[in-house]
Design an enzyme around this catalytic site. Sequence first.
Site, PDB file in Angstrom:
ATOM      1  N   HIS A 201       0.838  -1.197   0.000  1.00  0.00           N
ATOM      2  CA  HIS A 201       0.000   0.000   0.000  1.00  0.00           C
ATOM      3  C   HIS A 201       0.878   1.253   0.000  1.00  0.00           C
ATOM      4  O   HIS A 201       0.638   2.203  -0.768  1.00  0.00           O
ATOM      5  CB  HIS A 201      -0.904  -0.028   1.239  1.00  0.00           C
ATOM      6  CG  HIS A 201      -1.678   1.227   1.471  1.00  0.00           C
ATOM      7  ND1 HIS A 201      -2.984   1.378   1.058  1.00  0.00           N
ATOM      8  CD2 HIS A 201      -1.338   2.388   2.086  1.00  0.00           C
ATOM      9  CE1 HIS A 201      -3.407   2.569   1.408  1.00  0.00           C
ATOM     10  NE2 HIS A 201      -2.434   3.215   2.033  1.00  0.00           N
ATOM     11  N   GLU A 202       1.908   1.277   0.845  1.00  0.00           N
ATOM     12  CA  GLU A 202       2.792   2.440   0.913  1.00  0.00           C
ATOM     13  C   GLU A 202       3.594   2.599  -0.373  1.00  0.00           C
ATOM     14  O   GLU A 202       3.842   3.726  -0.822  1.00  0.00           O
ATOM     15  CB  GLU A 202       3.730   2.313   2.112  1.00  0.00           C
ATOM     16  CG  GLU A 202       3.035   2.283   3.458  1.00  0.00           C
ATOM     17  CD  GLU A 202       2.162   3.497   3.711  1.00  0.00           C
ATOM     18  OE1 GLU A 202       2.477   4.581   3.169  1.00  0.00           O
ATOM     19  OE2 GLU A 202       1.160   3.358   4.433  1.00  0.00           O
TER      20      GLU A 202
ATOM     21  N   GLU B   2      -6.116   6.853  -0.737  1.00  0.00           N
ATOM     22  CA  GLU B   2      -6.087   5.602   0.009  1.00  0.00           C
ATOM     23  C   GLU B   2      -6.699   4.477  -0.819  1.00  0.00           C
ATOM     24  O   GLU B   2      -6.186   3.347  -0.829  1.00  0.00           O
ATOM     25  CB  GLU B   2      -6.836   5.752   1.337  1.00  0.00           C
ATOM     26  CG  GLU B   2      -6.111   6.621   2.359  1.00  0.00           C
ATOM     27  CD  GLU B   2      -4.776   6.026   2.765  1.00  0.00           C
ATOM     28  OE1 GLU B   2      -4.765   5.022   3.498  1.00  0.00           O
ATOM     29  OE2 GLU B   2      -3.739   6.558   2.345  1.00  0.00           O
TER      30      GLU B   2
ATOM     31  N   HIS C 141       1.638   4.507  -2.817  1.00  0.00           N
ATOM     32  CA  HIS C 141       1.664   5.950  -2.596  1.00  0.00           C
ATOM     33  C   HIS C 141       2.876   6.576  -3.282  1.00  0.00           C
ATOM     34  O   HIS C 141       2.797   7.683  -3.818  1.00  0.00           O
ATOM     35  CB  HIS C 141       1.723   6.255  -1.098  1.00  0.00           C
ATOM     36  CG  HIS C 141       0.401   6.158  -0.397  1.00  0.00           C
ATOM     37  ND1 HIS C 141      -0.724   6.812  -0.841  1.00  0.00           N
ATOM     38  CD2 HIS C 141       0.034   5.494   0.724  1.00  0.00           C
ATOM     39  CE1 HIS C 141      -1.734   6.547  -0.021  1.00  0.00           C
ATOM     40  NE2 HIS C 141      -1.300   5.749   0.931  1.00  0.00           N
TER      41      HIS C 141
ATOM     42  N   ASP D 189      -4.739   1.169  -2.092  1.00  0.00           N
ATOM     43  CA  ASP D 189      -5.229  -0.181  -1.791  1.00  0.00           C
ATOM     44  C   ASP D 189      -5.341  -1.008  -3.062  1.00  0.00           C
ATOM     45  O   ASP D 189      -4.938  -2.182  -3.104  1.00  0.00           O
ATOM     46  CB  ASP D 189      -6.600  -0.107  -1.109  1.00  0.00           C
ATOM     47  CG  ASP D 189      -6.515   0.355   0.334  1.00  0.00           C
ATOM     48  OD1 ASP D 189      -5.395   0.412   0.873  1.00  0.00           O
ATOM     49  OD2 ASP D 189      -7.575   0.659   0.915  1.00  0.00           O
TER      50      ASP D 189
END
EC number: 3.4.-.-
Length: 546
Positions: free
Chosen positions: A128-129, A198, A132, A202
Site C-alpha cells: 500500500h505504501e 487511500e 503511494h 489499496d
Amino acid sequence: MRPLLLSAALTLALAVPLAQAQDSLPDIGSSAGELLTPARQAEYGGMMLRELRNYGYLLDDPLTTEWLQTMGTRLGSNSAQPRQQYTFFMMKDRQINAFATLGGYIGVNAGLVLTAEREDEVAAVLSHEIAHVTQQHVLRGVERAQRDQIPILLGMLAAVIASQQAGGNSAGNATMASIASGMGLMQQRQIDYTRSNESEADRLGIRTLARSGYDVDAMAGFFERMSASMRGNDGGYTVPDFLRTHPVNTTRISEAKLRAEQMKKDTVVLTTEVPGGVRTERVNPSDPGLSDPITRRNNLLLPPGMQVSVGQLSRGSSGDFDWARERLRVLSAVTPSELTREYQGLARQKGGLTPAQRYGQALAQLTTGTGGAAGAARALAELNDADPGNLWVALALGEAESRSGQAARANERFEALLRQHPGSRPVALTFAQILNEQGGQAAGQRAQAMLRPLLSQSGNDPVFQQRFARASELAGDAHRASEAYAEAAYLNGRPEQSLMQLQALKRQPNLDYVTRARVDARIETITPTVLEMRRQGVNDPELERR
C-alpha cells in the site's frame, strides 16, 4: 530548540505532514514530476530519516532492518515502478502505523509488526505504501501544499521561537500548542483528499501483493485487526501525531475483500522453465502493467516452454516473521519489567511460549540484563540444537556466549556463520559489535578487516559506521576511525558535529593524500547543510552545552 524546529521544518516543508503526504487528489496533467527531481526527493527523504534518527525514533537493528528491506525490495520490484529505489526503515513506536514520504522512504512502526499475525499482512501494508510512492501522492501533496504551506509554516515557526524565548515552565506547552495549530490548518486543507488516494493505494497495492506471491486476503485481514487494535492500543513509544495515518472503516475493509476475491478469480499461475528449475508467478492475464518479460499475458504467442496453469504460488513469506516480531517486541519495549510481564501474559494465553517467543524471552535476558547472559546462552543453545540453521538464534547465541565469558567459543561460532553467510550484513555487524566489546588491538583488526569489504555499500548505514569507527580505533587506525565517527554523527542527524570532526581531522599533519581528498569532499558536501541550519537559528544542543 533544534528538534522542534527541524521536526516542523523538515516534516512539513520537505515531506509534507507525513500523515497528509498521502492525502492529495491525483491531478490529471499534474506537474508534480517537475516540482522536485528524483535526486532532490531522495535528498529530502534522507534528511527526514536522519532527523528521525536524531530524535531516537528509529530502530536501527541489522537483523530486522534486513528482513524489512528484503521484503520491501521484493514488493517494489513487482510494483508499477520497479526501477524506483526504496529505503525501508523501522520505528520504535508501538502504535500501528506505516508511512511513505519523498524519495521512496517508507517507515514501519514496530507496533504494526506486533499486531500482524503473519508476514503477508506486513507485506500488504508495505505494498500500500509503495503505491503511494509510485502514484506520486507525496509529491502531489507537496505541489498542492505550496500555495498554503509557507505562510502556515512561517507562522508556526515564529510561534515556536517566541514560546521558546519566553522561557519558564509554559514554554513546552506553548510550543506544542503552536505546532498543533499549524497542523490543524494543514490537515483541514487536505482532509477532502484522503479517500481517493487511500483507495488507489489499496487497489494498486493488492496487485503488487499478488505479483510478489503473498496472500491477497492479508490486506483486508490486517485492516480488520488494525481497526480493532487502534481502539485500545496503549503501549510503547509515542511519536508525533502526524506519523499516525490511515483511517480504516468498514467500507475500506469491504473493498479490500472484494478486490481480493476478484484478484483470485482473475489470476492464474504462470510456470516458466528457467536455468536450474522452474519459475512460478501469479499473473493477471488482463493486467496491462506487467513489466517483467517472463510474466507475459496469457495468449497464443507465448514461446515454447512457457505454460499457464492454475495452482498454488510457489513463493510466499520468508519464514522469518515470527523471529522478527519477537525481536521487535524486545527492542521496542518501554521497560524490562513490562517486557517480562508481556511474555508472562503470552505464556498464559497459549499455555506456553513458541520457539520464537522463547527466543524473544532469551533475547530480553541478554539485552535488558533481567536474567543474565549465561541464562540466555542456555536457553538459546536449546533452540539452536532444535533448529541449527536458524540465523536469528545463532547470532543471539554467539552474543550470549561472548558476554558470559565464552569469547573463544563465540568467535568460533561467528567465524563459521561468516563462512556460511558470506557478505551478510547482520552477521558481520553482530560479530563486529562482539569483537569491539571484547576489546584489544587484535579484535579491532579482525573487525576492521571483516567490515572493510562492506564499506562501498554502507555509506548511509550509521550502525556500520559506528562499529567500523570503534574497530578502527581499537586497531590503531585513528584517521579511519575519525572519518567513520564523523559519518556516524552525520547519519544520526548531527551534521554540525560531523563537520567539526572532519575539520579537526583535516588539520592532522600526517594525513595522507587519499584520506585528505575524502575529507575535503565530505566537508564540501556537509557545509551547506550546517550553514542553512545556522541561518535558521537551529543549533546542536550538545555543542551548546560544551
